[in-house]
Design an enzyme around this catalytic site. Structure first.
Site, PDB file in Angstrom:
ATOM      1  N   ARG A  84     -72.633   6.477 -21.978  1.00 21.51           N
ATOM      2  CA  ARG A  84     -72.367   5.065 -21.732  1.00 21.51           C
ATOM      3  C   ARG A  84     -73.533   4.415 -21.006  1.00 21.51           C
ATOM      4  NH1 ARG A  84     -67.491   1.843 -18.584  1.00 21.51           N
ATOM      5  NH2 ARG A  84     -68.564  -0.160 -18.625  1.00 21.51           N
ATOM      6  N   ASP A  98     -60.719   3.657 -17.315  1.00 20.08           N
ATOM      7  CA  ASP A  98     -60.283   3.017 -16.073  1.00 20.08           C
ATOM      8  C   ASP A  98     -59.018   3.694 -15.553  1.00 20.08           C
ATOM      9  OD1 ASP A  98     -62.296   1.091 -16.133  1.00 20.08           O
ATOM     10  OD2 ASP A  98     -61.101  -0.325 -17.284  1.00 20.08           O
TER      11      ASP A  98
END
Ligand SMILES: Nc1ncnc2c1ncn2[C@@H]1O[C@H](COP(=O)(O)OP(=O)(O)OP(=O)(O)O)[C@@H](O)[C@H]1O
Ligand SMILES: Nc1nc2c(c(=O)[nH]1)N=C(CO)CN2
Length: 187
Positions: A84, A98
Site C-alpha cells: 500500500r 480499519d
C-alpha cells in the site's frame, strides 16, 4: 484473554477481489488472529474523494489475543506487505484495513481511535457490518447501528458484488482463472 474485533476492508485498485483475499489470507496466517465471520463483498461508490475508482468493501469479525494497538500494527503490516502507498488522503489504495470495533471499548490514542470515527456515517461500512451482526451498537450507546444506517441518505452507492455463499466456505474467484479459492471455513 480473547478479544472480538470487527475489521473493515477496502480496495479500489486492481485486482480488487484478489487484494481482499490476500489481506484476509495474510491475517488468517497469524496464530493470534482467528477469522470467525465475514460479510459479502460489496461494490461501493467512493466517498470523501469521489474522483477515483469504485471500491470493493467488506467486513470481517476476528477473535484475537492481540491488544488493540498490536492488532493495528498487524493490519498496518499487512497493508505494507501488500504494497500500500498513501498518496492522497482518502485516495486510491490497493488495500485498506480499519479497526471498526474492538470488544465494546472506546479507545483513543495518538495512533488509534475505536470505534472508527467515521464508521457511523459510512454505508459501505455499516451495511457489511450489519450483515454480520444486525443488532450491534456502538459502545455505551443504546441506539442500534442499523438506525444510524437508516439515517444515511445515499445507500444506493453500496451494491452486492459477491454474496457470501452461506455455505461453509467463502469462495473468492480470481478474475482471471475463475477458480474458487477457499479462503475461510466458518467455525
Ligand atoms: N480505527 C482505526 N483503524 C485503522 N487505522 C486507524 C484507526 N484509528 C486511527 N488510525 C490511524 O489512521 C492512520 C491512517 O490510516 P489511513 O491512511 O488508512 O486512513 P484512511 O483509511 O485513508 O481514512 P479513514 O481513516 O477515513 O478510513 C493509520 O496509520 C492509523 O495509525
Ligand atoms: N466507497 C468507499 N469510499 C471510501 C473508502 C472505501 O473503503 N470505500 N475509504 C476511504 C478512506 O478510508 C474513503 N472513501
Amino acid at each position: 484473554m480473547t478479544n472480538i474485533a470487527f475489521i473493515g476492508l477496502g480496495s479500489n485498485m486492481p485486482d480488487r477481489e484478489v487484494n481482499l483475499y490476500e489481506a484476509i489470507s495474510e491475517l488468517a496466517k497469524s496464530k493470534d488472529i482467528e477469522i470467525v465471520n465475514y460479510s459479502s463483498i460489496y461494490e461501493t461508490d467512493p466517498v470523501g474523494f469521489e474522483d477515483q475508482a469504485q471500491f470493493l468493501n467488506m467486513v470481517i469479525q476476528v477473535s484475537t489475543t492481540l491488544s488493540s494497538s498490536q492488532l493495528l500494527k498487524a493490519l498496518l503490516r499487512v497493508e505494507q506487505d501488500l504494497g500500500r502507498k498513501r498518496v492522497i488522503r482518502w485516495g486510491p489504495r490497493n488495500i485498506d484495513l480499519d479497526i471498526l470495533l474492538y470488544n465494546q471499548e472506546n479507545i483513543e490514542t495518538e495512533t488509534l481511535i475505536v470505534p472508527h470515527p467515521r464508521m457511523h456515517e459510512r454505508a459501505f461500512v455499516l451495511i457489511p457490518l450489519l450483515e454480520i451482526q444486525p443488532t450491534i451498537c456502538l459502545p455505551d450507546e443504546e441506539q442500534p447501528l442499523h438506525e444510524k444506517l437508516e439515517a444515511i441518505p445515499d445507500k444506493k452507492g453500496v451494491r452486492i458484488w459477491k454474496r457470501k455463499n452461506g455455505g461453509d466456505v467463502f469462495a473468492l474467484f480470481e478474475s482471471s482463472k475463475d477458480t474458487p479459492k477457499k479462503v475461510l471455513r466458518k467455525s
